[in-house]
Scaffold this active site. Sequence first.
Site, PDB file in Angstrom:
ATOM      1  N   ARG A  78      44.058  45.900  43.275  1.00 47.95           N
ATOM      2  CA  ARG A  78      42.736  45.675  43.568  1.00 47.95           C
ATOM      3  C   ARG A  78      42.588  45.111  44.900  1.00 47.95           C
ATOM      4  NH1 ARG A  78      39.452  44.446  39.170  1.00 47.95           N
ATOM      5  NH2 ARG A  78      40.352  44.312  36.851  1.00 47.95           N
ATOM      6  N   PRO A 129      47.260  35.113  38.743  1.00 47.23           N
ATOM      7  CA  PRO A 129      48.615  34.241  38.784  1.00 47.23           C
ATOM      8  C   PRO A 129      48.059  32.708  39.070  1.00 47.23           C
ATOM      9  CG  PRO A 129      48.912  36.265  39.697  1.00 47.23           C
ATOM     10  CD  PRO A 129      47.676  36.351  39.233  1.00 47.23           C
ATOM     11  N   GLU A 130      48.336  31.705  38.311  1.00 47.98           N
ATOM     12  CA  GLU A 130      48.252  30.454  38.610  1.00 47.98           C
ATOM     13  C   GLU A 130      49.345  29.538  39.102  1.00 47.98           C
ATOM     14  OE1 GLU A 130      45.847  28.609  35.643  1.00 47.98           O
ATOM     15  OE2 GLU A 130      44.823  30.573  35.080  1.00 47.98           O
ATOM     16  N   ASN A 190      42.038  29.347  35.381  1.00 46.79           N
ATOM     17  CA  ASN A 190      41.526  29.291  34.164  1.00 46.79           C
ATOM     18  C   ASN A 190      42.114  28.651  33.073  1.00 46.79           C
ATOM     19  OD1 ASN A 190      38.508  29.563  33.411  1.00 46.79           O
ATOM     20  ND2 ASN A 190      39.309  31.278  32.029  1.00 46.79           N
ATOM     21  N   LYS A 227      48.490  28.176  44.230  1.00 47.04           N
ATOM     22  CA  LYS A 227      48.447  29.389  44.026  1.00 47.04           C
ATOM     23  C   LYS A 227      49.117  30.494  45.457  1.00 47.04           C
ATOM     24  CE  LYS A 227      44.671  29.631  40.928  1.00 47.04           C
ATOM     25  NZ  LYS A 227      43.074  30.008  40.747  1.00 47.04           N
TER      26      LYS A 227
END
Length: 371
Positions: free
Chosen positions: A129, A2-3, A195, A62
């Site tokens: 994660r 997530p950006e 990215n 973020k």
Amino acid sequence: MPELAEVARIVHFIRQHLVGKTLSKVQAQHDDIVYGKVGTSAAEFQKAMQGKKIVGAGQQGKYFWITMSSPPHAVMHFGMAGWLKIKDADTYYYRSDKPADKEWPPKYWKFLMETSDEVKTEAAFVDFRRLSRIRLVDCPADDIRNHTPLKENGPDPVADKETVTAEWLMNKLRSKKVPIKALLLDQANISGIGNWMGDEILYHAKIHPEQYSNTLSDEQIKELHTAIHYVCSTSLDVLADSEKFPEHWLFKHRWGKGKKNQPAVLPNGDKITFLTVGGRTSAVVPSVQKKTGAVAKDFDESANGTPANSKRKRASVKKESDSEAEEAVKPKSSKSQSKKKRTAVKSEDLEEEKKPNDASLGRRRSTRTRT
């Protein structure tokens, strides 16, 4: 990961569904990484949230936060695959038709919240994660950005638009000699650009991602400044819903459309190629993004093309653990013991990777999930 745009989406939904409501029930599952790495425990988080009213939500890049009726407040970031789910709300930024994604409570939850309304609202922070972070910041709500971790991060190009000026950007770029893509990704410079946003910005600015930041001309920096605000504001205006992004954006075509094993191309036929900058894969349109100064390395435009049917996959970023860093400075006599510890760490990583990634199994749609 997530950006800025995706995080803005969840802040929107927090304000829409949770702000102004009192938490009647909070459950938190202890995780010595998600909570413990930033000096908080699940028990402390649960106690701090229980029975309080949510009065606001905010964002810096973020990172995002939930402000409570009294300190401490929750400050969070999603890592690679974290997210905040709100029951029966379309918060997701990826599409998934898996039945498991409709289960409640969801898998891998770190905390669950329920409001005291007659028709209660339920929310869950999830992360399989364990690269996300949840912390408590004990300060007045208006001072959150003056505390760790936000004070160590650069300005947000949307929230701090008056700070991120062309002059500010010029000074930042001229003071460093790093590939421009790497500079944009460094959160200490600018908050929130990741990215895909970095690639989109550089494409619109017509700048090659490997070119050193201090070699850009005044005109290129002005174009870069314009592109930063254009990409950030446009993606936020549509709550990061990629289906609403302009058709000419690189994002709409970089994930692989067209025939199998054929190069990814834009609608006008321009080829999209891929290279690695600062450890991250970058999508580049060589016919548009020319090298006009020194670059980090030479780039063969025909060497790194990714087939058009390639899909974006989320991958964990493997960082050196504290224990591995300590082993690195031990004398050679400790080599055997060091090797065993590194092997154990890698085994843990492999076990983590074996866990199913419900999010990544869904087809990338960027920001919306049909419910």
